[in-house]
Scaffold this motif. Structure first.
Motif, PDB file in Angstrom:
ATOM      1  N   SER A 121       6.660  11.706   2.688  1.00 16.46           N
ATOM      2  CA  SER A 121       7.126  10.561   3.466  1.00 16.46           C
ATOM      3  C   SER A 121       8.656  10.597   3.445  1.00 16.46           C
ATOM      4  O   SER A 121       9.272  11.054   2.486  1.00 16.46           O
ATOM      5  CB  SER A 121       6.587   9.251   2.883  1.00 16.46           C
ATOM      6  OG  SER A 121       7.032   9.064   1.559  1.00 16.46           O
ATOM      7  N   ASP A 122       9.236  10.140   4.536  1.00 15.76           N
ATOM      8  CA  ASP A 122      10.689  10.202   4.647  1.00 15.76           C
ATOM      9  C   ASP A 122      11.186   8.848   5.145  1.00 15.76           C
ATOM     10  O   ASP A 122      10.717   8.383   6.183  1.00 15.76           O
ATOM     11  CB  ASP A 122      11.079  11.307   5.619  1.00 15.76           C
ATOM     12  CG  ASP A 122      12.546  11.663   5.564  1.00 15.76           C
ATOM     13  OD1 ASP A 122      13.271  11.096   4.729  1.00 15.76           O
ATOM     14  OD2 ASP A 122      12.977  12.518   6.358  1.00 15.76           O
ATOM     15  N   PRO A 123      12.027   8.213   4.380  1.00 20.06           N
ATOM     16  CA  PRO A 123      12.862   8.727   3.293  1.00 20.06           C
ATOM     17  C   PRO A 123      12.249   8.609   1.892  1.00 20.06           C
ATOM     18  O   PRO A 123      12.756   9.222   0.958  1.00 20.06           O
ATOM     19  CB  PRO A 123      14.118   7.864   3.376  1.00 20.06           C
ATOM     20  CG  PRO A 123      13.622   6.537   3.858  1.00 20.06           C
ATOM     21  CD  PRO A 123      12.462   6.855   4.784  1.00 20.06           C
ATOM     22  N   GLY A 124      11.164   7.833   1.711  1.00 17.94           N
ATOM     23  CA  GLY A 124      10.648   7.526   0.379  1.00 17.94           C
ATOM     24  C   GLY A 124      10.303   8.723  -0.485  1.00 17.94           C
ATOM     25  O   GLY A 124      10.865   8.929  -1.558  1.00 17.94           O
ATOM     26  N   GLY A 125       9.337   9.540  -0.035  1.00 17.11           N
ATOM     27  CA  GLY A 125       8.900  10.685  -0.826  1.00 17.11           C
ATOM     28  C   GLY A 125       9.984  11.742  -0.985  1.00 17.11           C
ATOM     29  O   GLY A 125      10.143  12.334  -2.053  1.00 17.11           O
ATOM     30  N   VAL A 126      10.736  11.970   0.081  1.00 16.97           N
ATOM     31  CA  VAL A 126      11.831  12.943   0.020  1.00 16.97           C
ATOM     32  C   VAL A 126      12.832  12.535  -1.063  1.00 16.97           C
ATOM     33  O   VAL A 126      13.286  13.359  -1.861  1.00 16.97           O
ATOM     34  CB  VAL A 126      12.517  13.079   1.402  1.00 16.97           C
ATOM     35  CG1 VAL A 126      13.799  13.901   1.299  1.00 16.97           C
ATOM     36  CG2 VAL A 126      11.563  13.698   2.416  1.00 16.97           C
ATOM     37  N   LEU A 147      10.179   3.330  -3.485  1.00 17.40           N
ATOM     38  CA  LEU A 147      10.513   1.904  -3.486  1.00 17.40           C
ATOM     39  C   LEU A 147      10.195   1.217  -2.166  1.00 17.40           C
ATOM     40  O   LEU A 147      10.011  -0.002  -2.123  1.00 17.40           O
ATOM     41  CB  LEU A 147      11.995   1.711  -3.825  1.00 17.40           C
ATOM     42  CG  LEU A 147      12.412   2.152  -5.228  1.00 17.40           C
ATOM     43  CD1 LEU A 147      13.921   2.012  -5.395  1.00 17.40           C
ATOM     44  CD2 LEU A 147      11.663   1.361  -6.290  1.00 17.40           C
ATOM     45  N   ASP A 148      10.110   1.984  -1.067  1.00 16.55           N
ATOM     46  CA  ASP A 148       9.833   1.374   0.236  1.00 16.55           C
ATOM     47  C   ASP A 148       8.345   1.079   0.449  1.00 16.55           C
ATOM     48  O   ASP A 148       7.942   0.616   1.509  1.00 16.55           O
ATOM     49  CB  ASP A 148      10.387   2.230   1.377  1.00 16.55           C
ATOM     50  CG  ASP A 148       9.746   3.611   1.469  1.00 16.55           C
ATOM     51  OD1 ASP A 148       8.776   3.895   0.739  1.00 16.55           O
ATOM     52  OD2 ASP A 148      10.230   4.416   2.296  1.00 16.55           O
ATOM     53  N   GLY A 149       7.508   1.373  -0.568  1.00 17.33           N
ATOM     54  CA  GLY A 149       6.087   1.066  -0.483  1.00 17.33           C
ATOM     55  C   GLY A 149       5.235   2.115   0.203  1.00 17.33           C
ATOM     56  O   GLY A 149       4.017   1.986   0.267  1.00 17.33           O
TER      57      GLY A 149
END
Length: 139
Positions: A90-95, A113-115
């Motif tokens: 996921s981008d930006p979260g996982g990245v 943090l973005d869920g």
């Protein structure tokens, strides 16, 4: 020239890196061949379910930061509910989680943090069973 003479492989427990010799790209271009290993990362889980392990996530990160549309293909032939999956971070979260992770080997990651999940199924991949192609293993 044989295709496999263009490549040298270097294996390790946490990654596989293909080291291209200087004439490899020119030879692939002369065949009008598309080399996919820089746009997808292939993982196998022969006795496990279909998921992205921490090692898979770190391996795929290096592809996805160079090419945002890169995909990770996971094959899990014994997983009867999902024998294969096509994923990306996921981008930006996982990245961001993987970018900031300094651990090696198999280890847990916190959720972004973005869920969002750390990785997700690719929505930008279209599967067409009528397309004909050749797979060439360059190891």
């Amino acid at each position: 020239m044989k295709l496999d003479s263009c490549w040298k492989n270097k294996n390790a427990s946490e990654h596989l890196s293909a080291l291209l010799q200087t004439n490899g790209f020119a030879h692939l271009k002369s065949l009008n061949a598309l080399q996919f290993s820089f746009s997808f990362n292939f993982q196998t889980h022969p006795t496990q379910t279909c998921f992205m392990s921490s090692v898979d996530l770190h391996t795929h990160y290096s592809y996805q930061i160079m090419l945002p549309e890169a995909i990770a293909i996971v094959m899990a032939p014994t997983d009867t509910s999902s024998p294969h999956g096509i994923f990306h971070l996921s981008d930006p979260g996982g990245v961001s989680i993987i970018r900031n992770c300094q651990q090696r080997g198999f280890h847990p990651h916190e959720e972004p943090l973005d869920g969002t999940p750390i990785y997700e199924h690719c929505s930008h991949v279209f599967m067409n069973p009528k397309i004909k192609f050749d797979v060439v293993d360059l190891r």
